[in-house]
Motif scaffolding. Structure first.
Motif, PDB file in Angstrom:
ATOM      1  N   VAL A   1       1.242  -1.160  -0.049  1.00  0.00           N
ATOM      2  CA  VAL A   1       0.103   0.148  -0.227  1.00  0.00           C
ATOM      3  C   VAL A   1       0.899   1.155   0.134  1.00  0.00           C
ATOM      4  N   THR A   2       1.106   2.253  -1.272  1.00  0.00           N
ATOM      5  CA  THR A   2       1.825   3.238  -0.899  1.00  0.00           C
ATOM      6  C   THR A   2       0.654   4.245  -0.777  1.00  0.00           C
ATOM      7  N   GLY A   3       1.423   5.603  -0.691  1.00  0.00           N
ATOM      8  CA  GLY A   3       1.736   6.656  -0.151  1.00  0.00           C
ATOM      9  C   GLY A   3      -0.297   7.311  -1.090  1.00  0.00           C
ATOM     10  N   GLU A   4       0.390   7.358  -2.115  1.00  0.00           N
ATOM     11  CA  GLU A   4      -1.422   7.224  -2.563  1.00  0.00           C
ATOM     12  C   GLU A   4      -2.534   6.305  -2.531  1.00  0.00           C
ATOM     13  N   ASP A   5      -2.309   5.425  -1.839  1.00  0.00           N
ATOM     14  CA  ASP A   5      -3.617   4.182  -1.335  1.00  0.00           C
ATOM     15  C   ASP A   5      -3.972   4.819  -0.105  1.00  0.00           C
TER      16      ASP A   5
ATOM     17  N   ASN B   1     -10.481   4.320  -0.143  1.00  0.00           N
ATOM     18  CA  ASN B   1     -10.222   2.721  -0.397  1.00  0.00           C
ATOM     19  C   ASN B   1     -10.430   1.834   0.597  1.00  0.00           C
ATOM     20  N   PHE B   2     -10.560   2.542   2.155  1.00  0.00           N
ATOM     21  CA  PHE B   2     -10.997   2.223   3.468  1.00  0.00           C
ATOM     22  C   PHE B   2     -12.178   2.379   3.824  1.00  0.00           C
ATOM     23  N   ARG B   3     -12.446   2.944   3.329  1.00  0.00           N
ATOM     24  CA  ARG B   3     -13.736   3.499   4.067  1.00  0.00           C
ATOM     25  C   ARG B   3     -15.078   1.739   4.343  1.00  0.00           C
ATOM     26  N   SER B   4     -15.338   0.915   4.127  1.00  0.00           N
ATOM     27  CA  SER B   4     -16.230   0.281   4.015  1.00  0.00           C
ATOM     28  C   SER B   4     -15.309  -1.122   3.645  1.00  0.00           C
ATOM     29  N   VAL B   5     -16.329  -2.497   3.872  1.00  0.00           N
ATOM     30  CA  VAL B   5     -15.379  -3.746   3.485  1.00  0.00           C
ATOM     31  C   VAL B   5     -15.384  -3.403   2.035  1.00  0.00           C
TER      32      VAL B   5
END
Length: 89
Positions: free
Chosen positions: A58-62, A67-71
């Motif tokens: 997982v890079t900085g732009e990821d 990208n991680f808000r929900s399942v």
């Protein structure tokens, strides 16, 4: 884990979340941040878990909340990232 389907990925993601949210059930589309279920420390743990579980970097732009808000969002991110690195869909 390279050949897991989106449905299988969602099961794994929910299992990880369940372990950290003391069994609190969340809908796949529920915004984990807006619901107050994820703090900054847990966000780091979640990113590290995604990297370990799916052998992804997982890079900085990821690191966007989207990208991680929900399942659903995490599963979609994993699928996109795996496709980018040649891991398939």
């Amino acid at each position: 884990m390279a050949d897991a389907t989106t449905a299988e990925n969602k099961v794994l993601i929910r299992e990880f979340l369940d372990g950290h949210l003391l069994g609190l059930e969340v809908e796949d589309s529920e915004d984990l941040f807006a619901a107050g279920l994820v703090n900054s420390l847990f966000a780091v743990q979640l990113v590290m878990w995604v990297e370990r579980t799916y052998s992804l970097q997982v890079t900085g732009e990821d690191l966007a909340f989207i990208n991680f808000r929900s399942v659903d969002a995490i599963a979609e991110f994993v699928e996109r990232k795996k496709a980018l690195v040649g891991g398939g869909a």
